[in-house]
Design an enzyme around this catalytic site. Structure first.
Site, PDB file in Angstrom:
ATOM      1  N   HIS A 122      10.246   3.055 -11.977  1.00  0.00           N
ATOM      2  CA  HIS A 122       9.543   2.288 -10.938  1.00  0.00           C
ATOM      3  C   HIS A 122       9.376   0.830 -11.370  1.00  0.00           C
ATOM      4  CE1 HIS A 122       6.493   1.868  -7.658  1.00  0.00           C
ATOM      5  NE2 HIS A 122       6.052   0.911  -8.463  1.00  0.00           N
ATOM      6  N   GLU A 123       8.816   0.630 -12.563  1.00  0.00           N
ATOM      7  CA  GLU A 123       8.574  -0.743 -13.023  1.00  0.00           C
ATOM      8  C   GLU A 123       9.889  -1.477 -13.262  1.00  0.00           C
ATOM      9  OE1 GLU A 123       5.715  -1.757 -12.449  1.00  0.00           O
ATOM     10  OE2 GLU A 123       4.648   0.162 -12.397  1.00  0.00           O
TER      11      GLU A 123
ATOM     12  N   HIS B  74      10.945  -3.134 -10.091  1.00  0.00           N
ATOM     13  CA  HIS B  74      10.269  -4.431  -9.909  1.00  0.00           C
ATOM     14  C   HIS B  74      10.929  -5.494 -10.798  1.00  0.00           C
ATOM     15  CE1 HIS B  74       6.915  -3.254  -7.381  1.00  0.00           C
ATOM     16  NE2 HIS B  74       6.496  -2.323  -8.214  1.00  0.00           N
TER      17      HIS B  74
ATOM     18  N   GLU C  88       7.951  -3.649  -3.658  1.00  0.00           N
ATOM     19  CA  GLU C  88       7.765  -2.206  -3.794  1.00  0.00           C
ATOM     20  C   GLU C  88       8.987  -1.441  -3.287  1.00  0.00           C
ATOM     21  OE1 GLU C  88       5.397  -1.142  -5.559  1.00  0.00           O
ATOM     22  OE2 GLU C  88       5.256   1.010  -5.138  1.00  0.00           O
TER      23      GLU C  88
END
Ligand code: ZN
Length: 509
Positions: free
Chosen positions: A268-269, A272, A298
């Site tokens: 997820h990170e 980003h 997101e």
């Protein structure tokens, strides 16, 4: 001066402000990773002092004069040029900041820095009373800020606009109306199969932290994270922060008895981070550097975490490696059982651990809480009871304590009220963008993922989204890339198809 000279002078001036903002972000990153709790008071002083200087520079007469001169000299710029976009965004940032008195900016910086420390303590002790006075102050500040910025329909709009330019509370309501029936229907269809339709106990075995970290880094590298322009550390509440495109920090949290936390959290990170590392070099030190909105940001974290990381082809490629890292825990677990375990749909208390189907119900709850708190329809003292009642209503669960209820998220402590809806925007947009990428890549993305080839997808995102930074506002970007506005249909199709398959629900809708 010529048109180019005035714009360049403005850029130099604003680059200094951006550099100071970067320094403030380093302090914030340090606070959430390595700073001992004893540093909280001094850190609040440091961040407050810097915030004042940044505010003076961003809103001072010199900046205003330069901005006006650049605008005057640039009337015949091509509206699609970088400089025209620069002036639009610089004007927007200037107007927003200029409405805020310096005293309020300083108070905000201090209260949110100390509020974060108070939240951290309150969450660890599951003691809402420790955080409540800070939440009261933060809500008061948010109302002050919203009134200064102004709004037409709802006070919420003034706060949401900072995170998702152009979006209103009424748009958020329509978005949830469009997706809620399908989400509730899927949750019910899955619940009807009984609690043991999928056994996910394999995720809760004993997973050595060092091996989790090593495997996670292999995946993060494969997805395209550039370690010469970033690093990964540990934090209570995982996040990604970018000081420049050359220094992008991701964080993660390891849980020895729950493998998905660090594994999917890292992907997820990384999503980003790929966005931040991918902004065009021409926007270095420029207001157009960075992501265009939190919803678009997101969409990238969710695309890499879910559309890639929780997909069948991804685990065709990586499951043998994971089994090798954890032979005792996963050696005898079949790939199909692993895939079903990581995609189990089960209402749970913690947002960051929620599956793809129930996730947006957590966001709906937070959105409604924020509106009620801001509008004074619920008091800070009564907020935990309302949180628990909504958790019961949407998820059928009752939080046993506030750490697993109203205290679980960091956002409010840092002043991030109006932030949560961007998570749902990101979920919807992740699928809309993934579909567009797959179409452009001849429907080959799944096959590429199964071969550990992430380059084509990464390149497409780089070319169509990342490189532009803030040049296009979120609505213009989505229209440009997909040919239509934010659309819930691809997301709902994806959920129905994926979870219909995972649970054998085909034909039931
Ligand atoms: Zn995120």
């Amino acid at each position: 001066m010529t048109q180019i000279e005035t714009v360049e002078t403005l850029k130099r001036r604003m680059a200094e402000t951006k550099a100071l903002k970067g320094a403030t972000d380093v302090l914030g990153w340090d606070q959430q990773t390595y700073m001992p709790t004893g540093g909280g008071g001094a850190r609040a002083d440091q961040i407050t002092a810097l915030s004042k200087v940044i505010h003076q520079m961003a809103t001072g007469r010199e900046t205003e004069n330069l901005l006006e001169a650049a605008e005057r000299d640039s009337k015949d710029l091509d509206p699609d040029s970088d400089d025209a976009a620069y002036l639009r965004v610089a004007r927007r940032d200037f107007n927003r900041a200029a409405k805020m008195p310096e005293e309020l900016v300083a108070r905000m910086a201090r209260i949110t820095t100390l509020g974060y420390e108070a939240w951290h303590e309150a969450r660890a002790a599951s003691d809402y009373g420790k955080f409540a006075p800070w939440l009261e102050q933060i809500l008061g500040l948010s109302r002050e800020v919203a009134e200064l910025r102004g709004y037409k329909e709802s006070i919420y709009d003034a706060l949401l606009d900072e995170y998702e330019p152009g979006m209103k509370a009424s748009d958020v309501q329509s978005m949830f109306q469009a997706i809620k029936p399908d989400l509730v229907g899927l949750v019910k269809a899955v619940a009807a199969l009984g609690p043991n339709a999928i056994d996910d106990s394999v995720l809760k075995r004993d997973f050595d932290e060092g091996r989790q970290e090593a495997f996670g880094k292999t995946v993060v590298s494969a997805l395209g994270f550039d370690w010469t322009r970033g690093r990964q550390d540990r934090a209570v509440h995982p996040f990604c922060t970018s000081f420049t495109r050359g220094d992008v920090r991701i964080t993660t949290r390891f849980e020895p008895n729950f493998l998905p936390a660090a594994l999917f959290g890292s992907m997820h990170e990384t999503g980003h981070a790929l966005y931040e590392q991918g902004v065009g070099t021409r926007f270095d030190g420029n207001v157009l550097g960075g992501g265009t909105s939190l919803g678009v940001h997101e969409s990238q974290s969710r695309l890499w975490e879910n559309l890639v990381g929780r997909s069948k082809p991804f685990w065709q490629a990586f499951y043998p490696d994971l089994q090798q890292a954890f032979p005792e825990q996963l050696g005898s677990v079949a790939p199909a059982d692993w895939y079903r375990a990581i995609n189990k749909v089960e209402p749970s208390l913690i947002r960051v651990e929620a599956d793809e189907v129930t996730y947006n119900l957590h966001i709906l709850l937070r959105f409604e809480m924020e509106v009620a708190l801001l509008e004074g329809k619920v008091s800070v003292g009564d907020a935990p009871a309302l949180w628990n009642a909504k958790t019961e209503e949407y998820l059928g669960l009752t939080p046993p304590d506030d750490a697993q209820g109203i205290l679980q998220d960091v956002h409010w402590s840092g002043g991030g009220i109006g932030y949560f809806p961007t998570y749902s925007v990101g979920n919807l947009l992740s699928v809309q963008l993934f579909e567009a990428a797959n179409e452009a890549l001849g429907g080959e993305v799944s096959a590429q993922i199964a071969r550990k080839e992430f380059g084509p997808l990464h390149d497409w995102l780089q070319e169509n989204i990342y490189q532009y930074g803030r040049k296009y506002d979120p609505r213009a970007l989505v229209q440009r890339v997909t040919g239509r506005p934010l659309d819930p249909a691809p997301y709902l199709r994806y959920l129905q198809a994926k979870f219909g398959d995972v649970y054998g629900l085909s034909g039931k809708g």
